[in-house]
Design a protein around this motif. Structure first.
Motif, PDB file in Angstrom:
ATOM      1  N   SER A  68     101.034  21.505  83.264  1.00  0.00           N
ATOM      2  CA  SER A  68      99.847  22.308  82.945  1.00  0.00           C
ATOM      3  C   SER A  68      99.077  22.483  84.248  1.00  0.00           C
ATOM      4  CB  SER A  68      99.003  21.569  81.903  1.00  0.00           C
ATOM      5  OG  SER A  68      97.624  21.707  82.153  1.00  0.00           O
ATOM      6  N   THR A  69      98.643  23.703  84.538  1.00  0.00           N
ATOM      7  CA  THR A  69      97.902  23.913  85.800  1.00  0.00           C
ATOM      8  C   THR A  69      96.587  23.127  85.772  1.00  0.00           C
ATOM      9  OG1 THR A  69      96.957  25.954  84.913  1.00  0.00           O
ATOM     10  CG2 THR A  69      98.906  26.187  86.332  1.00  0.00           C
ATOM     11  N   GLN A 102     104.453  26.957  82.232  1.00  0.00           N
ATOM     12  CA  GLN A 102     103.909  25.629  81.929  1.00  0.00           C
ATOM     13  C   GLN A 102     104.771  25.003  80.840  1.00  0.00           C
ATOM     14  OE1 GLN A 102      99.219  25.582  82.508  1.00  0.00           O
ATOM     15  NE2 GLN A 102      99.805  26.896  80.829  1.00  0.00           N
ATOM     16  N   ARG A 154      97.946  23.574  77.756  1.00  0.00           N
ATOM     17  CA  ARG A 154      96.983  22.981  76.829  1.00  0.00           C
ATOM     18  C   ARG A 154      95.882  23.957  76.428  1.00  0.00           C
ATOM     19  NH1 ARG A 154      93.951  19.345  78.902  1.00  0.00           N
ATOM     20  NH2 ARG A 154      94.517  19.313  81.094  1.00  0.00           N
ATOM     21  N   ARG A 184      92.103  23.878  73.838  1.00  0.00           N
ATOM     22  CA  ARG A 184      91.016  22.918  73.648  1.00  0.00           C
ATOM     23  C   ARG A 184      91.398  21.926  72.556  1.00  0.00           C
ATOM     24  NH1 ARG A 184      86.210  26.121  71.912  1.00  0.00           N
ATOM     25  NH2 ARG A 184      87.818  27.251  70.784  1.00  0.00           N
ATOM     26  N   ARG A 240      94.916  21.092  71.405  1.00  0.00           N
ATOM     27  CA  ARG A 240      95.835  22.148  70.958  1.00  0.00           C
ATOM     28  C   ARG A 240      96.720  22.585  72.126  1.00  0.00           C
ATOM     29  NH1 ARG A 240      91.047  24.238  67.466  1.00  0.00           N
ATOM     30  NH2 ARG A 240      90.214  24.908  69.451  1.00  0.00           N
ATOM     31  N   GLU A 290     100.878  28.474  74.389  1.00  0.00           N
ATOM     32  CA  GLU A 290     102.236  28.991  74.584  1.00  0.00           C
ATOM     33  C   GLU A 290     102.369  29.547  76.003  1.00  0.00           C
ATOM     34  OE1 GLU A 290     104.863  29.062  72.513  1.00  0.00           O
ATOM     35  OE2 GLU A 290     103.684  27.834  71.129  1.00  0.00           O
ATOM     36  N   LYS A 336      94.206  37.707  70.157  1.00  0.00           N
ATOM     37  CA  LYS A 336      93.844  36.957  71.373  1.00  0.00           C
ATOM     38  C   LYS A 336      94.788  37.286  72.533  1.00  0.00           C
ATOM     39  CE  LYS A 336      92.882  32.100  72.566  1.00  0.00           C
ATOM     40  NZ  LYS A 336      92.331  30.872  71.979  1.00  0.00           N
ATOM     41  N   GLY A 391      92.855  32.814  76.713  1.00  0.00           N
ATOM     42  CA  GLY A 391      92.065  31.647  76.331  1.00  0.00           C
ATOM     43  C   GLY A 391      91.611  30.927  77.590  1.00  0.00           C
ATOM     44  N   ASN A 428      97.931  36.449  78.338  1.00  0.00           N
ATOM     45  CA  ASN A 428      99.232  36.952  77.882  1.00  0.00           C
ATOM     46  C   ASN A 428      99.529  38.244  78.625  1.00  0.00           C
ATOM     47  OD1 ASN A 428      99.462  34.835  76.058  1.00  0.00           O
ATOM     48  ND2 ASN A 428      98.388  35.978  74.456  1.00  0.00           N
TER      49      ASN A 428
HETATM   50  C1  BT5 Z   1      92.348  28.034  74.519  1.00  0.00           C
HETATM   51  O1  BT5 Z   1      92.280  26.976  73.657  1.00  0.00           O
HETATM   52  O2  BT5 Z   1      92.346  29.187  74.183  1.00  0.00           O
HETATM   53  C2  BT5 Z   1      92.480  27.647  75.987  1.00  0.00           C
HETATM   54  C3  BT5 Z   1      93.799  28.050  76.567  1.00  0.00           C
HETATM   55  C4  BT5 Z   1      93.840  27.788  78.064  1.00  0.00           C
HETATM   56  C5  BT5 Z   1      95.213  27.979  78.624  1.00  0.00           C
HETATM   57  C6  BT5 Z   1      95.214  27.842  80.125  1.00  0.00           C
HETATM   58  S1  BT5 Z   1      96.730  28.297  80.849  1.00  0.00           S
HETATM   59  C7  BT5 Z   1      96.262  27.647  82.368  1.00  0.00           C
HETATM   60  C8  BT5 Z   1      95.499  26.364  82.074  1.00  0.00           C
HETATM   61  N1  BT5 Z   1      96.374  25.226  82.007  1.00  0.00           N
HETATM   62  C9  BT5 Z   1      96.435  24.725  80.757  1.00  0.00           C
HETATM   63  O3  BT5 Z   1      97.143  23.757  80.403  1.00  0.00           O
HETATM   64  N2  BT5 Z   1      95.618  25.412  79.947  1.00  0.00           N
HETATM   65  C10 BT5 Z   1      94.921  26.436  80.660  1.00  0.00           C
HETATM   66  P1  BT5 Z   1      91.934  27.095  72.124  1.00  0.00           P
HETATM   67  O4  BT5 Z   1      90.692  27.906  71.935  1.00  0.00           O
HETATM   68  O5  BT5 Z   1      91.969  25.706  71.634  1.00  0.00           O
HETATM   69  O6  BT5 Z   1      93.124  27.920  71.527  1.00  0.00           O
HETATM   70  C11 BT5 Z   1      94.385  27.342  71.330  1.00  0.00           C
HETATM   71  C12 BT5 Z   1      95.014  28.073  70.142  1.00  0.00           C
HETATM   72  O7  BT5 Z   1      95.333  29.437  70.513  1.00  0.00           O
HETATM   73  C13 BT5 Z   1      96.312  27.472  69.686  1.00  0.00           C
HETATM   74  O8  BT5 Z   1      96.091  26.447  68.753  1.00  0.00           O
HETATM   75  C14 BT5 Z   1      97.029  28.663  69.067  1.00  0.00           C
HETATM   76  O9  BT5 Z   1      96.547  28.921  67.765  1.00  0.00           O
HETATM   77  C15 BT5 Z   1      96.557  29.818  69.927  1.00  0.00           C
HETATM   78  N3  BT5 Z   1      97.493  30.113  71.022  1.00  0.00           N
HETATM   79  C16 BT5 Z   1      98.332  29.285  71.684  1.00  0.00           C
HETATM   80  N4  BT5 Z   1      98.997  29.928  72.647  1.00  0.00           N
HETATM   81  C17 BT5 Z   1      98.562  31.215  72.595  1.00  0.00           C
HETATM   82  C18 BT5 Z   1      98.867  32.385  73.353  1.00  0.00           C
HETATM   83  N5  BT5 Z   1      99.720  32.386  74.378  1.00  0.00           N
HETATM   84  N6  BT5 Z   1      98.219  33.537  73.014  1.00  0.00           N
HETATM   85  C19 BT5 Z   1      97.340  33.577  72.008  1.00  0.00           C
HETATM   86  N7  BT5 Z   1      97.010  32.503  71.260  1.00  0.00           N
HETATM   87  C20 BT5 Z   1      97.609  31.348  71.558  1.00  0.00           C
END
Ligand code: BT5
Length: 330
Positions: A90-91, A114, A118, A120, A123, A126, A185, A188, A210
Motif C-alpha cells: 500500500s502506498t 497495490q 487500504r 478507511r 476496508r 481494489e 465512486k 477515494g 480509478n
Molecule cells: C476510501 O476508503 O475511499 C479510501 C481509499 C484510498 C485508496 C488509496 S490508493 C493509494 C493509498 N494507499 C492505500 O493503501 N490507500 C490509499 P473508504 O471510504 O473506506 O472506501 C472503501 C470502500 O470503497 C470499500 O469498502 C469498497 O466498498 C469501495 N471500493 C473499494 N475499492 C474501490 C475502487 N477501486 N473504486 C470504487 N470503490 C471502491
C-alpha cells in the motif's frame, strides 16, 4: 543519463536524432545508447528507431516513472521527492515506513499496483495492476492535529480540479472525500496522521483514482457503485495517467499553500462548489439512531452540518452519510 536522452529526444521531436549524435553528446558507445532506448521503451516511451535517421520520440502517454512525474512540476512542497514503485502492499503503508526514516515533507509515492490497498476503517481498496492511480503524499505541516481535517477537504478539491484540468471530466465531492461521477465512486482518499507529543509528525494523504477499469474489472458488489475515468470519458484514448497525476499534484500543492497562508475559506468555497452533498437529502446513523435531513454546509474543521427532520442541526465529523442519488440511495 537515460532521462537526459529522453530530454534530447523531446527537444528534437518530431524530428529524429542520430545514434551517433547522441553517443557523442553523452560520450558513450552507440550500443550503450541502444540499451538505454530499450530500457526507456520498457518504461512506456514509444521511440521509433531507423537505421538511417536514428531515434525519434513518438509518444509517452503510457509512461510512468519518477522522472516524468517530477520533471518541471513547479510546485513548492508536493513532489519535492517522487518515488515510483511497480508494486507495493500500500502506498500509504510505504509512506508511513519512510516517514519514520525521515522522508521529506512533500514526498510523493506512486505505485502501478497495490497488493493490499487500504480504505478507511480497515476496508480495502481494489488496486488492480496498471488500471488505477495509487499515490500517497507525505506532509509535515506546522499545524496542530485538530487543524488538520481541512487537509482531507483540500485533497478532494485538488483531485477534482486535477482530473478536470487533465481530462475535462467533472467530478462531484461526496462528503467527506469520495469523488463521484454519475453517482458512482471514481476516487477515494485516505487521511492518516501520526502525532508526537501533541504535534503532527507526519500526515499521509492516500489517493486512489480509478483510471482504466472496465465495469467487469470490479468485484460484483462494486459494479454499480464504482466507475473509472476511461468509462466516463468521451475520448478515452486521449487520457494520460501521467498528466492526471501531475495535475493532481500541482493542484494539491496549490490548495496546501492556501491553507498554510490562512486562506482556508477559499478551499472550503472550492469544496462547496464541487459538493454533491450540500443541499441534498442525506441519512446517517449516530449512536444507533438513524437520522435524515438536508446537508446545509461544511465547517472550517471539516464537519458536515445537517438540518435533521426532527428540527435539530447536527454536525458530523466522520463516518458515513448516504446521499440521495449516490451509490443507489433513493
Ligand atoms: C476510501 O476508503 O475511499 C479510501 C481509499 C484510498 C485508496 C488509496 S490508493 C493509494 C493509498 N494507499 C492505500 O493503501 N490507500 C490509499 P473508504 O471510504 O473506506 O472506501 C472503501 C470502500 O470503497 C470499500 O469498502 C469498497 O466498498 C469501495 N471500493 C473499494 N475499492 C474501490 C475502487 N477501486 N473504486 C470504487 N470503490 C471502491
Amino acid at each position: 543519463m537515460k532521462y537526459s536522452i529522453v530530454q534530447l529526444l523531446k527537444n528534437a521531436a518530431p524530428e529524429f536524432v542520430s545514434g551517433g549524435e547522441i553517443a557523442a553528446r553523452f560520450k558513450v558507445t552507440r550500443s550503450a545508447i541502444w540499451k538505454y532506448i530499450e530500457e526507456l521503451r520498457n518504461e512506456g516511451y514509444v521511440i521509433e528507431a531507423s537505421t538511417r535517421k536514428g531515434y525519434r520520440l513518438v509518444s509517452m502517454d503510457d509512461c510512468l516513472n519518477a522522472f516524468e512525474i517530477k520533471n518541471e512540476l513547479n510546485t513548492s512542497i508536493v513532489g519535492r521527492d517522487v518515488i515510483f514503485l511497480p508494486s507495493i502492499d500500500s502506498t500509504n503503508s510505504y509512506a508511513k515506513r519512510i516517514a519514520l526514516e525521515g522522508a521529506v515533507d512533500g514526498t510523493v509515492i506512486v505505485a502501478a499496483e497495490q497488493t493490499m490497498g487500504r480504505g478507511r476503517l480497515g476496508r480495502s481498496w481494489e488496486s488492480l495492476q496498471g488500471k488505477g492511480i495509487y499515490l500517497s503524499v507525505l506532509l509535515r505541516p506546522a499545524m496542530e492535529p485538530v487543524e488538520t481535517p481541512i487537509l482531507t477537504i483540500a485533497a478532494a478539491v485538488a483531485v477534482s480540479n486535477g482530473i478536470s484540468e487533465a481530462t475535462g471530466i467533472a467530478t462531484g465531492i461526496k462528503w467527506p472525500n469520495d469523488l463521484v461521477i454519475d453517482g458512482k465512486k471514481v476516487c477515494g482518499i485516505l487521511f492518516e496522521m501520526s502525532t508526537e507529543a501533541d504535534r503532527v509528525s507526519s500526515i499521509i494523504l492516500g489517493i486512489g483514482i480509478n483510471y482504466s477499469q472496465e465495469p467487469s474489472d470490479f468485484p460484483a458488489e462494486l459494479r454499480d457503485r464504482a466507475i473509472s475515468l476511461k468509462t466516463a470519458s468521451r475520448e478515452p484514448a486521449q487520457l494520460s495517467k501521467l498528466s492526471i497525476i501531475r495535475a493532481v499534484l500541482r493542484h494539491l500543492d496549490n490548495v496546501i499553500n492556501f491553507i498554510l497562508s490562512g486562506n482556508e475559506e477559499k478551499v472550503l468555497d472550492m469544496w462547496r462548489a464541487r459538493s454533491v452533498t450540500i443541499g441534498r437529502q442525506v441519512s446517517f446513523t449516530l449512536k444507533n439512531t438513524q437520522y435524515t435531513g438536508v446537508a446545509t454546509d461544511i465547517t472550517r474543521d471539516g464537519k458536515l452540518s445537517v438540518e435533521c427532520t426532527d428540527g435539530v442541526r447536527r454536525e458530523l465529523l466522520s463516518g458515513e452519510v448516504s446521499v440521495r442519488g449516490i451509490y443507489g440511495y433513493v
